[in-house]
Design a protein around this motif. Structure first.
Motif, mmCIF file in Angstrom:
data_model
loop_
_atom_site.group_PDB
_atom_site.id
_atom_site.type_symbol
_atom_site.label_atom_id
_atom_site.label_comp_id
_atom_site.label_asym_id
_atom_site.label_seq_id
_atom_site.Cartn_x
_atom_site.Cartn_y
_atom_site.Cartn_z
ATOM 1 N N ILE A 278 -1.585 -12.055 -2.428
ATOM 2 C CA ILE A 278 -1.821 -11.815 -3.805
ATOM 3 C C ILE A 278 -1.440 -10.611 -4.384
ATOM 4 O O ILE A 278 -0.944 -10.460 -5.398
ATOM 5 C CB ILE A 278 -3.316 -11.984 -3.830
ATOM 6 N N VAL A 279 -1.499 -9.427 -3.567
ATOM 7 C CA VAL A 279 -1.349 -8.253 -4.171
ATOM 8 C C VAL A 279 0.486 -8.000 -3.884
ATOM 9 O O VAL A 279 0.957 -7.420 -4.869
ATOM 10 C CB VAL A 279 -1.943 -7.104 -3.085
ATOM 11 N N GLY A 280 0.939 -8.701 -3.108
ATOM 12 C CA GLY A 280 2.494 -8.523 -2.718
ATOM 13 C C GLY A 280 3.314 -9.295 -3.802
ATOM 14 O O GLY A 280 4.238 -8.844 -4.334
ATOM 15 N N GLY A 281 2.822 -10.520 -4.061
ATOM 16 C CA GLY A 281 3.387 -11.378 -4.991
ATOM 17 C C GLY A 281 3.631 -12.734 -4.519
ATOM 18 O O GLY A 281 4.035 -13.086 -3.389
ATOM 19 N N LEU A 282 2.770 -13.699 -5.312
ATOM 20 C CA LEU A 282 3.051 -15.134 -4.749
ATOM 21 C C LEU A 282 4.286 -15.707 -4.834
ATOM 22 O O LEU A 282 5.038 -15.333 -5.992
ATOM 23 C CB LEU A 282 1.813 -15.963 -5.486
ATOM 24 N N GLY A 283 4.766 -16.375 -3.955
ATOM 25 C CA GLY A 283 6.187 -17.016 -4.366
ATOM 26 C C GLY A 283 7.200 -15.789 -4.406
ATOM 27 O O GLY A 283 8.271 -15.863 -4.973
ATOM 28 N N SER A 284 7.285 -15.023 -3.182
ATOM 29 C CA SER A 284 8.223 -13.885 -2.986
ATOM 30 C C SER A 284 8.282 -13.487 -1.605
ATOM 31 O O SER A 284 7.302 -13.008 -1.048
ATOM 32 C CB SER A 284 7.943 -12.700 -3.950
ATOM 33 N N VAL A 285 9.502 -13.492 -1.195
ATOM 34 C CA VAL A 285 9.523 -13.017 0.405
ATOM 35 C C VAL A 285 9.475 -11.459 0.433
ATOM 36 O O VAL A 285 8.681 -11.033 1.498
ATOM 37 C CB VAL A 285 10.847 -13.443 0.884
ATOM 38 N N LEU A 286 9.861 -10.632 -0.526
ATOM 39 C CA LEU A 286 9.973 -9.404 -0.544
ATOM 40 C C LEU A 286 8.620 -9.058 -0.769
ATOM 41 O O LEU A 286 8.006 -7.955 -0.148
ATOM 42 C CB LEU A 286 10.931 -9.010 -1.618
ATOM 43 N N GLY A 287 7.819 -9.734 -1.576
ATOM 44 C CA GLY A 287 6.186 -9.415 -1.725
ATOM 45 C C GLY A 287 5.442 -9.401 -0.376
ATOM 46 O O GLY A 287 4.600 -8.835 -0.265
ATOM 47 N N SER A 288 5.874 -10.426 0.241
ATOM 48 C CA SER A 288 4.947 -10.554 1.554
ATOM 49 C C SER A 288 5.122 -9.094 2.416
ATOM 50 O O SER A 288 4.091 -8.693 3.063
ATOM 51 C CB SER A 288 5.475 -11.688 2.630
ATOM 52 N N PHE A 289 6.300 -8.253 2.331
ATOM 53 C CA PHE A 289 6.348 -7.391 3.040
ATOM 54 C C PHE A 289 5.601 -6.009 2.371
ATOM 55 O O PHE A 289 4.803 -5.557 3.035
ATOM 56 C CB PHE A 289 7.749 -7.061 3.321
ATOM 57 N N PHE A 290 5.823 -6.241 0.946
ATOM 58 C CA PHE A 290 5.265 -5.201 0.271
ATOM 59 C C PHE A 290 3.516 -5.205 0.531
ATOM 60 O O PHE A 290 3.009 -4.414 0.566
ATOM 61 C CB PHE A 290 5.338 -5.262 -1.439
ATOM 62 N N GLY A 291 2.905 -6.234 0.381
ATOM 63 C CA GLY A 291 1.484 -6.803 0.482
ATOM 64 C C GLY A 291 1.119 -6.297 1.730
ATOM 65 O O GLY A 291 -0.013 -5.549 1.730
ATOM 66 N N ALA A 292 1.688 -6.654 2.862
ATOM 67 C CA ALA A 292 1.455 -6.312 4.197
ATOM 68 C C ALA A 292 1.316 -4.848 4.434
ATOM 69 O O ALA A 292 0.119 -4.301 4.723
ATOM 70 C CB ALA A 292 2.158 -6.941 5.319
ATOM 71 N N ALA A 293 2.369 -4.035 3.765
ATOM 72 C CA ALA A 293 2.230 -2.686 4.077
ATOM 73 C C ALA A 293 1.085 -2.107 3.176
ATOM 74 O O ALA A 293 0.273 -1.152 3.607
ATOM 75 C CB ALA A 293 3.611 -2.141 3.537
ATOM 76 N N PHE A 294 0.995 -2.507 1.913
ATOM 77 C CA PHE A 294 -0.041 -2.008 1.053
ATOM 78 C C PHE A 294 -1.402 -2.223 1.541
ATOM 79 O O PHE A 294 -2.138 -1.136 1.756
ATOM 80 C CB PHE A 294 0.168 -2.652 -0.340
ATOM 81 N N ILE A 295 -1.584 -3.450 2.035
ATOM 82 C CA ILE A 295 -3.039 -3.755 2.465
ATOM 83 C C ILE A 295 -3.408 -3.181 3.762
ATOM 84 O O ILE A 295 -4.788 -2.714 4.083
ATOM 85 C CB ILE A 295 -3.303 -5.396 2.507
#
Lengths: 359, 282
Positions: A278-295
């Motif tokens: 949710i934080v990284g971005g739904l429907g985005s491969v890059l967002g999964s990495f951002f979200g994992a790092a952030f959370i």
């Protein structure tokens, strides 16, 4: 970044359909990957490799998996922890019972495949139920699977404690799993999975299967009338998503916590991964990495911030503050940018493209 | 309706006259709705409706709101399953028709309320129209090798031709949620066309459009029919458009068929005038 897209013309569809059509993007991503492979293990301290990068990378795989299911196919799932546990337990079972000559990635992938088949079973209700109701059905998977792995001693080879250590396995003589492996070896082993799985995910979401998922997510009725089979498409998403989660669970047990235990995959883990996408971005491969790092990193950061300013706060105050700031950050993201960090990154790039002359 | 929007159809006041300019344009019957009865609980949406569609023609379904027009299209492509009756299509009888069978046998459609995939780009939306023609396995797609790659490029070429045809090159990579209404309607037509349909069902293709957009859309419908030989069944409320475009018109009212024939026949049918066009008579 600091480059212009103007004047970059494509003369073939093949060139336009590359993974990264802009050469600067390509160079940037290849550079990041090369640095991650060759520089980070050399310069990174044991703490950074083992306690920061390793869990972030492994959780990225889980987030990637959930993003395929929830972000791309629109099927809300709270069973991530259960599917991760399925991967962890089955790969332990395979690793401890397989012949010597088999390489260590066999049990990891085997665990992933087992999780995939479990995911298909728990994906079956998705034909009939949607949204929050489906989330409740996957919640059943979470609790049932953890109960199963705790109650059936077969999965842990009848170990008396019920919490066996991850078996030490080697690649080319280097230990890559278990407590005795070096952080560098574990990091590279996990990184290999991350790179391959991220690449496969990117390819899938830009192909027919990815478009079918997004069609089901955006307008399932129209998708069906176009000829997309809803059940088959949803079950494929469940299978692939659970495969990613299973691999992540196996790596979590084998490389990060070094034991196979149910508490690592409880409902909190499911929510953690859900927050990541949710934080990284739904429907985005890059967002999964951002979200994992952030959370994963935000709590660590919040823990350390008072210390940097010389504040002597009681431990309980720090941990309460951590919860409050963390909650506020998630609410802030949901309100300000529902498409997550990946969208913020995209906006930043678009702004920088025109910077410093906005017209 | 303005003449620039429907010039070729203007010379087809009757189906017979229409074939003069383009001989053999209209061929054999490809679809028959046979005694369709469709109930939602106690409400009869369609009662005993039968009509046929011939290859190459533009067939309109008209009627007041709630007459059962959209239900009829939904029955034809299998989204609704009627309680009675069957759909005969290209030599086979289906009771009921199923969405997947309809789609894989060349029936494509657009929707009254745009049903695009809002999160995807124009290009991706139209590419979904090619999904049934893509045969690459999951592994080929995941690795982007073999058919996974060649099909993407091959179908992109076809989709680009549709994009050129509909003149939406400029919004190729824009998410469709950001497009204005008229363009969204056009993208939706593009998605249906990408499937190279035998029979194209258009549910109010011109609803909510201004005159200029209606002219554009009429032009596209005529071109699709003329250049690709696609059979078209459409629902439309704009009588000018319907009378100009159609070869034959079927009129529904309260779920039953009121009239069926060429635009002229329908226009002069007393029952239609009474029930639908609302002209006072004494």
């Amino acid at each position: 970044m600091f480059y212009r897209e103007a004047g970059q013309f494509k003369t073939s569809y093949a060139a336009d359909q590359q993974l990264l059509p802009i050469p600067m993007d390509r160079v940037f991503v290849i550079a990041v990957v090369l640095i991650a492979i060759f520089v980070v293990p050399v310069v990174g301290s044991q703490y950074w490799l083992e306690s920061i990068l390793l869990p972030v990378l492994i959780l990225s795989i889980a987030a990637l998996g959930l993003n395929i299911l929830t972000g791309y196919c629109g099927q809300l799932s709270l069973g991530t922890g259960g599917f991760m546990a399925a991967g962890a337990y089955m790969s332990y079972k395979i690793a401890t019972n397989m012949p010597e000559f088999m390489p260590v990635w066999v049990p990891i992938l085997g665990g992933g495949l087992f999780a995939a088949s479990i995911g298909v079973i728990f994906g079956l209700p998705s034909l009939r139920i949607k949204g929050f109701y489906l989330a409740v059905a996957t919640l059943a998977a979470q609790f049932f699977l953890l109960w199963l792995f705790q109650k059936v001693p077969w999965f842990v080879n009848y170990s008396i404690s019920g919490v066996p250590s991850a078996p030490p396995e080697t690649i080319l003589g280097f230990y890559v799993t278990g407590a005795s492996a070096s952080p560098e070896a574990k990091y590279l082993f996990v990184l290999a999975f991350v790179i391959v799985l991220a690449l496969l995910a990117r390819n899938m979401v830009r192909s027919r299967i990815g478009r079918s998922w997004m069609a089901i997510r955006d307008m399932d009725i129209a998708a069906e009338l176009i000829g997309i089979k809803p059940l088959q498409t949803k079950l494929t998403a469940f299978a692939i998503s659970s495969f990613y989660c299973g691999v992540a669970g196996a790596l979590w047990s084998f490389c990060y916590i070094n034991t196979v235990e149910p508490t690592a995959f409880d409902i909190e883990r499911s929510f953690q991964v859900l927050f990541m996408i949710i934080v990284g971005g739904l429907g985005s491969v890059l967002g999964s990495f951002f979200g994992a790092a952030f959370i994963f990193l935000l709590p660590i950061l919040l823990n350390n911030v008072p210390g940097w300013f010389g504040l002597q706060l009681a431990t309980d105050v720090v941990s309460h503050l951590e919860f409050m700031v963390f909650g506020a950050a998630i609410i802030f993201f949901l309100i300000v940018e529902p498409h997550g960090l990946a969208r913020l990154w995209q906006i930043a790039k678009e702004k920088l493209r025109l910077w410093p002359f906005p017209h | 309706m303005n003449d620039s929007g429907a010039a070729p159809a203007a010379e087809t006041p009757t189906a017979a006259a229409g074939t003069v300019g383009r001989p053999n344009r209209i061929g054999e019957v490809i679809l028959k709705a046979e005694n369709i009865t469709m109930r939602f609980g106690g409400v009869k949406a369609l009662s005993d409706v039968s009509f046929d569609v011939r290859r190459g023609e533009v067939r309109s379904i008209i009627g007041p709101n709630g007459a059962g027009k959209s239900s009829m299209l939904n029955v034809i492509n299998g989204f609704y399953q009627p309680q009675e009756g069957s759909i005969w299509y290209l030599g086979k009888s289906y009771s009921p028709m199923r969405p997947y069978i309809a789609a894989s046998n060349g029936i494509a459609r657009t929707f009254q309320n745009i049903a695009l995939f809002k999160g995807m780009s124009t290009l991706d939306n139209i590419m979904t129209g090619r999904i049934l023609k893509q045969k690459a396995t999951l592994a080929e797609q995941a690795l982007y090798i073999g058919r996974g790659r060649s099909e993407e490029i091959e179908h992109r070429e076809h989709v680009e031709r549709v994009i050129d045809f509909l003149e939406i090159q400029a919004v190729r990579k824009t998410p469709v949620g950001r497009l204005p209404y008229g363009l969204q309607k056009r993208v939706e037509l593009g998605r249906a066309l990408a499937a190279e349909p035998t029979l194209l069902l258009l549910d109010e293709p011109m609803a909510g459009m201004n005159l200029e957009e209606k002219e554009d859309m009429s032009r596209f419908i005529i071109d699709v029919n003329e250049y690709f030989g696609t059979t078209i069944a459409l629902i439309e409320h704009d009588m000018g458009v319907v009378m100009d475009l159609s070869d034959r018109v079927v009129v529904l009212d309260y779920g039953s068929k009121l009239a069926d024939g060429t635009p002229d026949e329908v226009r002069n049918n007393q029952a239609v005038i009474d029930a639908y066009l609302g002209v006072a008579h004494d």
